[in-house]
Design an enzyme around this catalytic site. Sequence first.
Site, short mmCIF file in Angstrom:
data_model
loop_
_atom_site.label_atom_id
_atom_site.label_comp_id
_atom_site.label_asym_id
_atom_site.label_seq_id
_atom_site.Cartn_x
_atom_site.Cartn_y
_atom_site.Cartn_z
N ASP A 103 0.84 -1.20 0.00
CA ASP A 103 0.00 0.00 0.00
C ASP A 103 0.87 1.25 0.00
O ASP A 103 1.50 1.57 1.00
CB ASP A 103 -0.90 -0.02 1.24
CG ASP A 103 -1.81 1.19 1.35
OD1 ASP A 103 -1.92 1.95 0.36
OD2 ASP A 103 -2.41 1.38 2.42
N ASP A 284 -1.72 5.79 -5.12
CA ASP A 284 -2.07 4.94 -3.99
C ASP A 284 -2.47 3.55 -4.45
O ASP A 284 -3.58 3.33 -4.92
CB ASP A 284 -3.21 5.59 -3.19
CG ASP A 284 -3.63 4.77 -1.98
OD1 ASP A 284 -2.93 3.80 -1.65
OD2 ASP A 284 -4.65 5.12 -1.37
#
Length: 394
Positions: A103, A284
């Site tokens: 992430d 992201d």
Amino acid sequence: MVSFTQLQLAFLGLSALGAAVPVTGTSEKKTFSLNQVKVAGTKTKNPAEHYANALRKYGAEVPSHVLAAAAATGSVTTSPTEFDSEYLTPIDVGGTTMNLDIDTGSSDLWVFSKELPSSETSGHAVYSPSSQSQLLNGYSWSISYGDGSSASGNVYLDYVTVGGVTASSQAVEAAETISSEFQQDPSDGLMGLAFSSINTVQPESQSTFFDNVQSNLASPVFCADLKYEAPGVYDFGFIDSSKHTGSVTYTPVDNSQGFWGFTASGYAVGSGSTVSTSISGIADTGTTLLLLPSSIVKKYYAQVKGSSNSATYGGYVFPCSATLPKFTVVINGYKAVIAAQYLNYSPVETGSSTCFGGIQSDTGIGFSIFGDIFLKSQYVVFDASGPRLGFAPQ
């Protein structure tokens, strides 16, 4: 450059970084690739939940109609060729191979641990601190995510090995409590690769794995080669020219708030002309959708026959049979094209002929989120030396 002054997240108050940790191995600089693995199993999803997750992740208030749609009983049962598999990355944490989510929108490395009740760890690899692990007395962590899921626990220093490179005193956040959402997910935890300044460990934030091993890499970069309906690859320490076409276009990163922030200079819908406008956002890998200013989202769906911003389903939807236009993002003169098929996220519920769009509004966040819908169309270079981001077509 990106401005994130409106962002209100508790972890931004943590400013002190943990000391760099030793990296084992020879003095030879390293390069390696991490292949994602296909984790089988049926997973039930409500598309509006992903939208609500992204808004909450960055401190935005979720509109009431999105909340209602996310809480609805309608769901999608994933299929083997589209949404049924989750792609995770095997990583050695203290001697246990764990399948983790990578992430770039967070900075914690947290895992399922033996400190959880055994009833909550079924189906998961579990981190077990050994006699060589060091408990950081008085240190703790706590994370809440957009879907209401949460986890918290203790912090250990232990070795973490990725592709032959080992951080011998990496902060490993061992879950002591965990919500049911994580228990039902095939992931064994998460490895955050944003900047260390937003690591949530208290009283002193800790460095990410990437920050800890940078000096041992041939180049201070990692690259995301995410794929459409297939496992992807993360490259560390090098840029694999075989995975992209043409040259890599770079743009400066604003990491003042701990994210891989950048500014796009325009967009185009379908074969239409380019619209020049500043779009500040972040890259992201932990967000599914592409969230953009509402004015841009409206212009996109104006080109999709039968589309509407649905209060029932919590976002823009359209007939699954609709022909979607491609979407182009302009970054430092480079036109990053997202193929039309990527922009049809999923049916709103099993058997429905109505589909949920991969582009939704970033209202309330204060900046845009370039999530997987966008990233899997590109070979993306995360370069700490600028810092900067690089983009090239796959």
